[in-house]
Design an enzyme around this catalytic site. Structure first.
Site, short mmCIF file in Angstrom:
data_model
loop_
_atom_site.label_atom_id
_atom_site.label_comp_id
_atom_site.label_asym_id
_atom_site.label_seq_id
_atom_site.Cartn_x
_atom_site.Cartn_y
_atom_site.Cartn_z
N HIS A 1 0.53 9.58 -28.12
CA HIS A 1 0.19 8.31 -27.47
C HIS A 1 -0.54 7.39 -28.45
CE1 HIS A 1 0.42 9.94 -23.07
NE2 HIS A 1 1.59 9.56 -23.52
N ARG B 1 -2.11 21.06 -15.48
CA ARG B 1 -1.20 19.95 -15.74
C ARG B 1 -1.47 19.31 -17.10
NH1 ARG B 1 1.42 15.44 -11.72
NH2 ARG B 1 2.81 14.64 -13.33
N ARG C 1 0.81 -1.24 0.00
CA ARG C 1 0.00 0.00 0.00
C ARG C 1 0.83 1.28 0.00
NH1 ARG C 1 -3.06 -3.07 3.84
NH2 ARG C 1 -4.74 -4.13 2.72
N HIS D 1 0.68 15.07 -26.97
CA HIS D 1 0.65 13.69 -26.49
C HIS D 1 -0.61 12.93 -26.89
CE1 HIS D 1 4.06 15.07 -24.23
NE2 HIS D 1 4.21 13.93 -23.59
N GLU E 1 -4.02 16.79 -11.95
CA GLU E 1 -4.55 17.13 -13.28
C GLU E 1 -6.06 17.32 -13.26
OE1 GLU E 1 -2.29 15.09 -16.40
OE2 GLU E 1 -4.04 15.25 -17.70
N LYS F 1 3.66 11.02 -11.86
CA LYS F 1 2.81 10.17 -12.69
C LYS F 1 3.53 8.85 -12.86
CE LYS F 1 -0.07 13.17 -15.51
NZ LYS F 1 -0.37 13.64 -16.88
N HIS G 1 9.04 7.45 -27.44
CA HIS G 1 8.02 8.37 -26.92
C HIS G 1 8.23 9.78 -27.47
CE1 HIS G 1 5.07 10.00 -24.18
NE2 HIS G 1 5.95 10.85 -23.71
N ASN H 1 0.62 17.88 -21.62
CA ASN H 1 0.34 16.81 -22.58
C ASN H 1 0.24 17.34 -24.01
OD1 ASN H 1 -0.64 13.79 -22.23
ND2 ASN H 1 -0.54 14.79 -20.25
N GLU I 1 10.47 16.75 -25.41
CA GLU I 1 9.75 17.19 -24.21
C GLU I 1 10.24 18.59 -23.77
OE1 GLU I 1 7.14 15.67 -23.28
OE2 GLU I 1 7.38 13.48 -23.21
N LYS J 1 7.98 22.27 -14.83
CA LYS J 1 7.19 21.10 -14.42
C LYS J 1 6.85 21.18 -12.93
CE LYS J 1 5.98 16.50 -14.95
NZ LYS J 1 6.08 15.27 -15.68
P1 NAD Z 1 13.47 4.42 -21.74
O1 NAD Z 1 13.27 4.41 -20.30
O2 NAD Z 1 13.05 3.26 -22.53
O3 NAD Z 1 15.02 4.71 -22.02
C1 NAD Z 1 15.45 4.77 -23.35
C2 NAD Z 1 16.62 3.79 -23.62
O4 NAD Z 1 17.82 4.34 -23.09
C3 NAD Z 1 16.45 2.44 -22.95
O5 NAD Z 1 16.99 1.46 -23.79
C4 NAD Z 1 17.30 2.59 -21.69
O6 NAD Z 1 17.74 1.37 -21.17
C5 NAD Z 1 18.43 3.40 -22.22
N1 NAD Z 1 19.17 4.20 -21.25
C6 NAD Z 1 18.68 4.84 -20.18
N2 NAD Z 1 19.65 5.60 -19.63
C7 NAD Z 1 20.76 5.43 -20.36
C8 NAD Z 1 22.06 5.97 -20.30
N3 NAD Z 1 22.38 6.91 -19.42
N4 NAD Z 1 22.97 5.54 -21.20
C9 NAD Z 1 22.63 4.64 -22.16
N5 NAD Z 1 21.40 4.12 -22.29
C10 NAD Z 1 20.46 4.52 -21.40
O7 NAD Z 1 12.75 5.69 -22.41
P2 NAD Z 1 12.61 7.21 -21.96
O8 NAD Z 1 12.59 7.99 -23.21
O9 NAD Z 1 13.57 7.57 -20.90
O10 NAD Z 1 11.17 7.26 -21.28
C11 NAD Z 1 10.02 6.99 -22.03
C12 NAD Z 1 8.93 6.61 -21.07
O11 NAD Z 1 8.64 7.69 -20.20
C13 NAD Z 1 7.63 6.27 -21.78
O12 NAD Z 1 7.12 5.09 -21.26
C14 NAD Z 1 6.73 7.43 -21.43
O13 NAD Z 1 5.38 7.07 -21.38
C15 NAD Z 1 7.25 7.83 -20.09
N6 NAD Z 1 6.95 9.21 -19.70
C16 NAD Z 1 6.41 9.41 -18.49
C17 NAD Z 1 6.15 10.70 -18.06
C18 NAD Z 1 5.62 10.92 -16.68
O14 NAD Z 1 5.26 12.05 -16.38
N7 NAD Z 1 5.61 9.94 -15.83
C19 NAD Z 1 6.48 11.77 -18.88
C20 NAD Z 1 7.03 11.53 -20.13
C21 NAD Z 1 7.28 10.22 -20.53
N1 GLY Z 2 4.27 14.28 -18.58
C1 GLY Z 2 3.03 14.91 -18.29
C2 GLY Z 2 2.78 15.07 -16.84
O1 GLY Z 2 3.59 14.74 -16.01
O2 GLY Z 2 1.75 15.55 -16.48
#
Ligand code: NAD
Ligand code: GLY
Length: 366
Positions: A254, A243, A122, A250, A238, A144, A267, A247, A186, A228
């Site tokens: 998405h 917030r 939890r 997005h 949101e 998020k 992404h 997006n 982003e 942010k």
């Molecule tokens: P990811 O986490 O897949 O990382 C991209 C690639 O880089 C992966 O292969 C990873 O292993 C590699 N990697 C990571 N750090 C590295 C480093 N320092 N050196 C070499 N390789 C490295 O992708 P991402 O672009 O970081 O994140 C995308 C995700 O984030 C999506 O799922 C998206 O939905 C999510 N997201 C979430 C929010 C939120 O607010 N929570 C906002 C934007 C995106």
């Molecule tokens: N990445 C969009 C949010 O955090 O709201």
């Protein structure tokens, strides 16, 4: 380059974002105040050997109790079976509710570990150590957390804030070029949707950012996190409209990721093409002029990110857009532009108008 500390102001859950170059060398001091129990570093097969092994050694050397969970890599593994591997390991090691998870990796690890922290027994505390540009400017901040469902991106998750975010820009040295550019999408989003001054700065400094010039990078990460943090501080869940503006691009993006299959487009690539679509659509609705539209598309073009969406039928795009979390009462809610730095959430656009736009996308040269 000295470290910068920002705050995400959320009352009793206020936390710090520490940004600097080489912070992982001093990690035990930075997180000391937040940890008094078992630490579990959760990373993936690619990031763990690079940064997890030394991180674990440094924490152990500082007298902390630590073990690691190493997950498979990639968006395609942001799912229940992989999430369950975290719970397997936490339970096998008898981890209690004081256990501190550390998410070490990109947005996939950050979102998944955050969700695991939100629901394990939890709720247990977690720290974000983002290692991609995208995660450093966006996903590690704001709470998020989610996994993907086969029917939709980030459809199962929770709002759950980390205790701290530690951004070491030195980790970007190993980031592949395609992933780095994905993060630029982003950064551009913040300028286009919310901050005209930042947008002007990006326009003038995009070449330095592409070269990963440390001072420019530091400024872009800091400003993105400031924006942010401020948006999240005002509208954590949101519900007030602010917030949702994060997006921008997005809703289209998405839909691209879901339609193509997770991980086919990154992404940030889907968001870049989504921002172009949202910009053009804003122009088609008479909200912004052609000159503004071209200015925005030009910056995205200079990053080499995709401008056009992949070949997905308009019906399929619309079906995926219909599942967006911003939608209400069956209406698709889009973030549209009124100027650079000024966006708003619009739930009045008719499906037919969106379908017509998707079926007749303007011709854009990559
Ligand atoms: P990811 O986490 O897949 O990382 C991209 C690639 O880089 C992966 O292969 C990873 O292993 C590699 N990697 C990571 N750090 C590295 C480093 N320092 N050196 C070499 N390789 C490295 O992708 P991402 O672009 O970081 O994140 C995308 C995700 O984030 C999506 O799922 C998206 O939905 C999510 N997201 C979430 C929010 C939120 O607010 N929570 C906002 C934007 C995106
Ligand atoms: N990445 C969009 C949010 O955090 O709201």
């Amino acid at each position: 380059m000295s470290a910068v500390t920002l705050q995400v102001q959320l009352g009793a859950r206020t936390y710090e974002i520490v940004i600097g170059d080489g912070l992982l060398n001093d990690i035990s001091n930075i997180i000391q105040g937040s940890v008094d129990a078992q630490i579990v570093v959760v990373s993936n097969i690619l990031v763990y050997p690079l940064y997890g092994v030394p991180l674990e050694a440094a924490l152990r050397k500082a007298g902390m109790r630590v073990f690691s969970i190493v997950l498979p890599d990639g968006e395609v593994n942001k799912d229940w079976p992989t999430l369950d591997k975290i719970f397997d390991s936490l339970l096998e090691n008898a981890c209690d509710r004081k256990t501190m998870l550390i998410a070490l990796g990109g947005g996939v690890i950050g979102d998944m570990v955050g969700f695991a922290a939100a629901i394990y027994q939890r709720g247990i505390p977690f720290i974000q150590i983002p290692t991609t540009l995208l995660a450093q400017v966006d996903s590690s901040v704001g709470g998020k957390t989610a996994i993907n469902h086969r029917l939709g991106k980030n459809m199962v998750g929770a709002f759950y804030q980390p205790r701290r975010v530690v951004i070491d820009i030195a980790t970007l040295a190993s980031l592949p070029e395609r992933e780095y550019r994905s993060g630029l999408a982003e950064i551009i989003k913040y300028g286009v949707a919310l901050d005209a001054d930042f947008y002007n700065w990006i326009e003038q400094n995009i070449d330095l950012l592409l070269q990963r010039e440390p001072a420019a990078l530091m400024y872009a990460i800091r400003r993105s996190c400031e924006i942010k943090a401020s948006v999240v501080g005002d509208d954590e869940y949101e519900t007030k409209g602010g917030r949702a503006l994060l997006n921008f691009g997005h809703t289209f993006g998405h839909a691209i990721e879901s339609a193509l299959g997770y991980g086919v487009w990154l992404h940030g690539e889907a968001v870049a093409s989504g921002m172009v679509m949202a910009t053009n659509f804003s122009c088609a609705m008479g909200r912004i002029d052609l000159k503004t539209t071209e200015r925005i598309i030009d910056v995205i073009k200079r990053t080499g990110l995709p401008l056009r969406p992949p070949d997905i039928p308009a019906d399929v795009m619309l079906m995926h857009m219909s599942r967006d979390k911003k939608n209400e009462n069956g209406d698709i809610h889009l973030i549209l532009l009124d100027a650079i730095g000024a966006s708003s959430l619009d739930g009045t656009v008719k499906r037919d108008a969106i379908h017509n736009y998707l079926a007749n996308l303007p011709n854009i040269n990559q």
